[in-house]
Design a protein around this motif. Structure first.
Motif, PDB file in Angstrom:
ATOM      1  N   SER A  58       0.742  -1.188  -0.241  1.00 14.45           N
ATOM      2  CA  SER A  58       0.186  -0.136   0.021  1.00 14.45           C
ATOM      3  C   SER A  58       0.903   1.208   0.077  1.00 14.45           C
ATOM      4  O   SER A  58       1.994   1.423   0.636  1.00 14.45           O
ATOM      5  N   CYS A  59       0.350   2.383  -0.763  1.00 11.22           N
ATOM      6  CA  CYS A  59       1.119   3.317  -0.973  1.00 11.22           C
ATOM      7  C   CYS A  59       1.356   4.288   0.469  1.00 11.22           C
ATOM      8  O   CYS A  59       0.104   4.458   1.307  1.00 11.22           O
ATOM      9  N   VAL A  60       2.564   4.544   0.935  1.00  8.09           N
ATOM     10  CA  VAL A  60       2.748   5.254   2.140  1.00  8.09           C
ATOM     11  C   VAL A  60       3.308   6.574   2.084  1.00  8.09           C
ATOM     12  O   VAL A  60       4.122   6.740   1.185  1.00  8.09           O
ATOM     13  N   ASP A  61       2.684   7.666   2.848  1.00  7.02           N
ATOM     14  CA  ASP A  61       3.125   9.015   2.529  1.00  7.02           C
ATOM     15  C   ASP A  61       4.420   9.072   2.492  1.00  7.02           C
ATOM     16  O   ASP A  61       5.275   8.556   3.409  1.00  7.02           O
ATOM     17  N   GLU A  62       4.993   9.707   1.656  1.00  6.73           N
ATOM     18  CA  GLU A  62       6.864   9.962   1.540  1.00  6.73           C
ATOM     19  C   GLU A  62       7.192  10.747   2.801  1.00  6.73           C
ATOM     20  O   GLU A  62       8.267  10.250   3.263  1.00  6.73           O
ATOM     21  N   ALA A  63       6.283  11.685   3.260  1.00  8.44           N
ATOM     22  CA  ALA A  63       6.906  12.503   4.327  1.00  8.44           C
ATOM     23  C   ALA A  63       6.823  11.579   5.623  1.00  8.44           C
ATOM     24  O   ALA A  63       7.791  11.285   6.635  1.00  8.44           O
ATOM     25  N   MET A  64       5.639  10.514   5.750  1.00  6.62           N
ATOM     26  CA  MET A  64       5.789   9.620   6.750  1.00  6.62           C
ATOM     27  C   MET A  64       7.374   8.680   6.747  1.00  6.62           C
ATOM     28  O   MET A  64       7.802   8.538   7.750  1.00  6.62           O
ATOM     29  N   CYS A  65       7.495   8.207   5.638  1.00  4.49           N
ATOM     30  CA  CYS A  65       8.865   7.427   5.379  1.00  4.49           C
ATOM     31  C   CYS A  65      10.001   8.152   5.900  1.00  4.49           C
ATOM     32  O   CYS A  65      10.876   7.520   6.565  1.00  4.49           O
ATOM     33  N   THR A  66      10.003   9.433   5.414  1.00  4.14           N
ATOM     34  CA  THR A  66      11.146  10.253   5.869  1.00  4.14           C
ATOM     35  C   THR A  66      11.196  10.472   7.381  1.00  4.14           C
ATOM     36  O   THR A  66      12.400  10.204   7.860  1.00  4.14           O
ATOM     37  N   ALA A  67       9.985  10.763   7.851  1.00  7.96           N
ATOM     38  CA  ALA A  67      10.187  10.890   9.401  1.00  7.96           C
ATOM     39  C   ALA A  67      10.513   9.458  10.109  1.00  7.96           C
ATOM     40  O   ALA A  67      11.233   9.659  11.167  1.00  7.96           O
ATOM     41  N   ILE A  68       9.955   8.325   9.616  1.00  5.68           N
ATOM     42  CA  ILE A  68      10.665   7.033  10.127  1.00  5.68           C
ATOM     43  C   ILE A  68      12.234   6.952   9.952  1.00  5.68           C
ATOM     44  O   ILE A  68      12.776   6.474  11.147  1.00  5.68           O
ATOM     45  N   GLU A  69      12.702   7.376   8.875  1.00  2.00           N
ATOM     46  CA  GLU A  69      13.770   7.335   8.674  1.00  2.00           C
ATOM     47  C   GLU A  69      14.858   8.359   9.526  1.00  2.00           C
ATOM     48  O   GLU A  69      15.812   7.621   9.959  1.00  2.00           O
ATOM     49  N   ASN A  70      14.223   9.194   9.882  1.00  2.00           N
ATOM     50  CA  ASN A  70      14.952  10.266  10.712  1.00  2.00           C
ATOM     51  C   ASN A  70      14.778   9.759  12.223  1.00  2.00           C
ATOM     52  O   ASN A  70      15.829   9.830  13.020  1.00  2.00           O
ATOM     53  N   GLU A  71      13.776   9.047  12.509  1.00  2.00           N
ATOM     54  CA  GLU A  71      13.705   8.512  13.893  1.00  2.00           C
ATOM     55  C   GLU A  71      14.536   7.245  14.270  1.00  2.00           C
ATOM     56  O   GLU A  71      15.077   7.027  15.254  1.00  2.00           O
TER      57      GLU A  71
END
Length: 344
Positions: free
Chosen positions: A172-185
């Protein structure tokens, strides 16, 4: 079935409610059908069963139908969410000790996935097998469990730890901003469409000494976890196990005796006999659980009778009314009217 074998604290449902509140949802909306009140979520003595949390999850999914919802919610969990279990991880001597403690007492978490670890020449991999639940709920829980574990691992093992892989089967398509936030975390970006739901890191990091290691604290936490495991273990007869299954089944899904028997691991005939020995039947238990769910929905004045009928999987209001009369001897409209009169 492991997640149903133990009760749990209300901390996870509190996270769901706070998440929903930030999006304008009322606690009662998210707790509908769970048998929980908002005050229960701040009472340390309240323990709930897994099916109650599942109802809150279903309500959140219905109210916030967005892709990647489980990932966003999962990033809200930290070691403090888990009580003694989380403190025990933080106080362990090494990453290997923390992982061993985590898996030993996994029923004290809020996970619905079956979680295991494995080693190869290069990686230590923590895997998350999907629970046998409704697909939308299953996807949310897998995302949540993996995301929560990723954050917990990073938080527990310290700044020197590097998580190498964050894999999800979901496409399922996941918001790009969310993926970036997870990567930062957590230091790594979620990879979708993978062959497994898992987290991996360099196996050499298992020997990493943890920054907040404390042998006295971890010993205290292990003892507390052992006592909690014993206290929260569900000791139930067949009828209660059927009730649990019916309570965690999505409201729109028709209860099926064969499915329940398969879930428990016995034949249809054996299930019928055991229930008879306990003085009940599958039909009576279905009426008890489904009827209770219907009454809780009736208490929500924002829902019309047609809304409730649809939510509970009936083809129309007439079918729902007929079923309700079988359960309680009165029409749902009459019960709702009596409730209003009583309030007055």
């Amino acid at each position: 079935m492991r997640f149903l074998d133990f009760n749990r604290s209300a901390a996870s449902v509190r996270i769901l409610v706070e998440f929903g509140r930030e999006r304008g949802l009322k606690p009662a909306q998210l707790l509908a059908g769970s048998g929980l009140k908002e005050r229960d979520l701040i009472n340390p003595n309240v323990e709930l069963n897994a099916s109650q949390e599942l109802r809150a999850v279903e309500n959140l999914i219905r109210a916030c139908p967005q892709s990647g919802l489980g990932l966003e919610v999962g990033m809200r969990y930290n070691f403090a969410s888990y009580g003694f279990w989380g403190l025990g991880l933080l106080s362990s001597a090494t990453a290997a000790d923390a992982l061993a403690l985590a898996l030993r007492f996994i029923p004290l978490t809020f996970a619905y996935c079956h979680i295991s670890s494995s080693l190869d020449d290069e990686w230590c991999t923590v895997s998350f097998d999907e629970p046998e639940l409704d697909l939308a709920v299953q996807r949310f829980l897998v995302e949540r469990d993996v995301a929560a574990a990723a954050r917990l691992i990073k938080e527990t093992f310290g700044s020197r730890f590097v998580l190498s892989k964050f894999l999800l089967k979901s496409t399922s398509c996941v918001d790009e901003a969310m993926c970036t936030a997870i990567e930062n975390e957590v230091g790594v970006r979620p990879q979708l469409g993978a062959r497994s739901n898992s987290l991996s890191f360099d196996r050499r990091l298992l020997s990493l000494a943890l920054p907040q290691a404390n042998p006295i604290t971890v010993a205290m936490c292990e003892k507390a976890c052992e006592e909690l495991i014993e206290r929260r273990r569900v000791r139930s007869d067949t009828a209660e196990r059927v009730r649990q299954y019916l309570a965690m089944t999505p409201l729109h899904a028709a209860p099926d005796l064969a499915q329940v028997a398969d879930w428990i691991g016995i034949s249809d005939r054996t299930l019928k006999r055991r229930l008879q020995d306990e003085g009940t039947t599958f039909r009576a238990l279905t009426a008890e659980v489904r009827g209770g769910q219907a009454k809780e929905l009736l208490a929500d004045e924002r829902l019309s009778l047609t809304d409730i009928a649809e939510r509970m999987g009936f083809s129309d209001l007439s079918s729902f009314s007929q079923a309700f009369k079988r359960w309680f001897g009165v029409a749902p409209s009459a019960l709702r009217g009596d409730a209003r009169g009583g309030d007055g």
